[in-house]
Motif scaffolding. Sequence first.
Motif, PDB file in Angstrom:
ATOM      1  N   VAL A 111       0.842  -1.167   0.058  1.00  0.00           N
ATOM      2  CA  VAL A 111      -0.058   0.179   0.038  1.00  0.00           C
ATOM      3  C   VAL A 111       0.902   1.093  -0.028  1.00  0.00           C
ATOM      4  O   VAL A 111       0.521   2.364  -0.855  1.00  0.00           O
ATOM      5  N   LYS A 112       1.988   1.223   0.814  1.00  0.00           N
ATOM      6  CA  LYS A 112       2.629   2.451   0.818  1.00  0.00           C
ATOM      7  C   LYS A 112       3.597   2.606  -0.546  1.00  0.00           C
ATOM      8  O   LYS A 112       3.621   3.951  -1.093  1.00  0.00           O
ATOM      9  N   ASN A 113       3.893   1.555  -1.055  1.00  0.00           N
ATOM     10  CA  ASN A 113       4.490   1.705  -2.301  1.00  0.00           C
ATOM     11  C   ASN A 113       3.566   2.318  -3.589  1.00  0.00           C
ATOM     12  O   ASN A 113       3.859   3.229  -4.203  1.00  0.00           O
ATOM     13  N   VAL A 114       2.432   1.971  -3.586  1.00  0.00           N
ATOM     14  CA  VAL A 114       1.367   2.527  -4.361  1.00  0.00           C
ATOM     15  C   VAL A 114       0.854   4.073  -4.091  1.00  0.00           C
ATOM     16  O   VAL A 114       1.163   4.894  -5.022  1.00  0.00           O
ATOM     17  N   LEU A 115       0.991   4.275  -2.870  1.00  0.00           N
ATOM     18  CA  LEU A 115       0.585   5.520  -2.590  1.00  0.00           C
ATOM     19  C   LEU A 115       1.936   6.565  -2.682  1.00  0.00           C
ATOM     20  O   LEU A 115       2.006   7.829  -3.102  1.00  0.00           O
ATOM     21  N   ASP A 116       3.114   5.911  -2.160  1.00  0.00           N
ATOM     22  CA  ASP A 116       4.188   6.803  -2.628  1.00  0.00           C
ATOM     23  C   ASP A 116       4.794   7.053  -4.117  1.00  0.00           C
ATOM     24  O   ASP A 116       5.764   7.885  -4.174  1.00  0.00           O
ATOM     25  N   THR A 117       4.273   6.165  -4.546  1.00  0.00           N
ATOM     26  CA  THR A 117       4.761   6.315  -6.174  1.00  0.00           C
ATOM     27  C   THR A 117       3.876   6.816  -7.228  1.00  0.00           C
ATOM     28  O   THR A 117       3.790   7.051  -8.364  1.00  0.00           O
ATOM     29  N   THR A 118       2.621   7.379  -6.404  1.00  0.00           N
ATOM     30  CA  THR A 118       1.661   8.173  -7.341  1.00  0.00           C
ATOM     31  C   THR A 118       1.484   9.391  -6.966  1.00  0.00           C
ATOM     32  O   THR A 118       1.142   9.904  -5.880  1.00  0.00           O
ATOM     33  N   THR A 119       2.025  10.205  -7.973  1.00  0.00           N
ATOM     34  CA  THR A 119       1.888  11.518  -7.649  1.00  0.00           C
ATOM     35  C   THR A 119       0.591  12.400  -7.986  1.00  0.00           C
ATOM     36  O   THR A 119      -0.167  11.692  -8.722  1.00  0.00           O
ATOM     37  N   LEU A 120       0.646  13.461  -7.814  1.00  0.00           N
ATOM     38  CA  LEU A 120      -0.695  14.395  -8.075  1.00  0.00           C
ATOM     39  C   LEU A 120      -0.685  14.413  -9.759  1.00  0.00           C
ATOM     40  O   LEU A 120      -1.614  14.564 -10.244  1.00  0.00           O
ATOM     41  N   GLU A 121       0.680  14.572 -10.258  1.00  0.00           N
ATOM     42  CA  GLU A 121       0.811  14.688 -11.803  1.00  0.00           C
ATOM     43  C   GLU A 121       0.084  13.537 -12.353  1.00  0.00           C
ATOM     44  O   GLU A 121      -0.693  13.803 -13.415  1.00  0.00           O
ATOM     45  N   ASP A 122       0.397  12.217 -11.692  1.00  0.00           N
ATOM     46  CA  ASP A 122      -0.308  11.162 -12.493  1.00  0.00           C
ATOM     47  C   ASP A 122      -1.966  10.966 -12.183  1.00  0.00           C
ATOM     48  O   ASP A 122      -2.398  10.978 -13.299  1.00  0.00           O
ATOM     49  N   LEU A 123      -2.043  11.354 -11.035  1.00  0.00           N
ATOM     50  CA  LEU A 123      -3.641  11.396 -10.808  1.00  0.00           C
ATOM     51  C   LEU A 123      -4.458  12.697 -11.703  1.00  0.00           C
ATOM     52  O   LEU A 123      -5.433  12.215 -12.146  1.00  0.00           O
ATOM     53  N   LYS A 124      -3.739  13.764 -11.744  1.00  0.00           N
ATOM     54  CA  LYS A 124      -4.443  14.787 -12.729  1.00  0.00           C
ATOM     55  C   LYS A 124      -4.497  14.614 -14.133  1.00  0.00           C
ATOM     56  O   LYS A 124      -5.504  14.878 -14.743  1.00  0.00           O
ATOM     57  N   ASN A 125      -3.354  13.892 -14.346  1.00  0.00           N
ATOM     58  CA  ASN A 125      -3.682  13.458 -15.976  1.00  0.00           C
ATOM     59  C   ASN A 125      -4.194  11.957 -16.296  1.00  0.00           C
ATOM     60  O   ASN A 125      -4.632  11.934 -17.477  1.00  0.00           O
ATOM     61  N   HIS A 126      -4.521  11.377 -15.312  1.00  0.00           N
ATOM     62  CA  HIS A 126      -5.055   9.960 -15.540  1.00  0.00           C
ATOM     63  C   HIS A 126      -6.465  10.415 -16.145  1.00  0.00           C
ATOM     64  O   HIS A 126      -7.467  10.983 -15.553  1.00  0.00           O
ATOM     65  N   GLY A 127      -6.919   9.574 -17.033  1.00  0.00           N
ATOM     66  CA  GLY A 127      -8.219   9.925 -17.733  1.00  0.00           C
ATOM     67  C   GLY A 127      -7.966  10.879 -18.907  1.00  0.00           C
ATOM     68  O   GLY A 127      -9.143  11.031 -19.712  1.00  0.00           O
ATOM     69  N   ASP A 128      -6.955  11.548 -18.954  1.00  0.00           N
ATOM     70  CA  ASP A 128      -6.835  12.689 -20.111  1.00  0.00           C
ATOM     71  C   ASP A 128      -6.786  11.757 -21.450  1.00  0.00           C
ATOM     72  O   ASP A 128      -7.077  12.180 -22.410  1.00  0.00           O
ATOM     73  N   ASP A 129      -5.950  10.464 -21.430  1.00  0.00           N
ATOM     74  CA  ASP A 129      -5.937   9.732 -22.489  1.00  0.00           C
ATOM     75  C   ASP A 129      -6.806   8.367 -22.442  1.00  0.00           C
ATOM     76  O   ASP A 129      -6.788   7.769 -21.580  1.00  0.00           O
ATOM     77  N   ASP A 130      -8.001   8.546 -23.285  1.00  0.00           N
ATOM     78  CA  ASP A 130      -9.081   7.738 -23.365  1.00  0.00           C
ATOM     79  C   ASP A 130      -8.640   6.180 -23.305  1.00  0.00           C
ATOM     80  O   ASP A 130      -9.307   5.293 -23.115  1.00  0.00           O
ATOM     81  N   SER A 131      -7.255   5.900 -23.763  1.00  0.00           N
ATOM     82  CA  SER A 131      -6.647   4.628 -23.836  1.00  0.00           C
ATOM     83  C   SER A 131      -6.281   4.038 -22.863  1.00  0.00           C
ATOM     84  O   SER A 131      -6.009   2.825 -22.202  1.00  0.00           O
ATOM     85  N   GLN A 132      -6.143   4.930 -21.606  1.00  0.00           N
ATOM     86  CA  GLN A 132      -5.694   4.521 -20.219  1.00  0.00           C
ATOM     87  C   GLN A 132      -6.908   3.959 -19.583  1.00  0.00           C
ATOM     88  O   GLN A 132      -8.157   4.154 -19.519  1.00  0.00           O
ATOM     89  N   GLU A 133      -6.427   2.598 -18.927  1.00  0.00           N
ATOM     90  CA  GLU A 133      -7.383   2.086 -18.166  1.00  0.00           C
ATOM     91  C   GLU A 133      -7.432   2.551 -16.616  1.00  0.00           C
ATOM     92  O   GLU A 133      -6.456   2.993 -16.121  1.00  0.00           O
ATOM     93  N   PRO A 134      -8.712   2.358 -16.225  1.00  0.00           N
ATOM     94  CA  PRO A 134      -8.519   2.906 -14.633  1.00  0.00           C
ATOM     95  C   PRO A 134      -7.615   2.165 -13.703  1.00  0.00           C
ATOM     96  O   PRO A 134      -7.172   0.905 -14.131  1.00  0.00           O
TER      97      PRO A 134
END
Length: 139
Positions: A111-134
Amino acid sequence: MKISTKGRYGLTIMIELAKNDGNGPVSLKTIAQDNDLSEHYLEQLVGPLRNASLVKSVRGAYGGYNLARPASEITAGDIIRVLEGPITPVEGIENEEPAKQALWMRVRDAVKNVLDTTTLEDLKNHGDDDSQEPYMFYI
């Protein structure tokens, strides 16, 4: 580990600020309206985020909040720790038998690894590209 509304709404605040970064401060009223959340509750959450130097406030008629650092330098883990406390799936693991203790530590580390390697930049850009899976997390 269960993330409460504090952590979830805190992430919402921070993602909204990241999406608007460079466009001036964003009011909590705007974030609350856009996400159908309580402005009063968001006000309670932004204080600890400001104290942790994750956001900065701008006073005045056109005031609001901005990120205190670039979105690429703020992780989901930073936000969750401020609002939820330490990341621990089970309390008192030091009292568990070694096999269970090892399991809980592996869960915590994952859980720490997922939270500590996911940045706000990743989260804000997620979904901008329709090919990205949730994001899908399997533990």
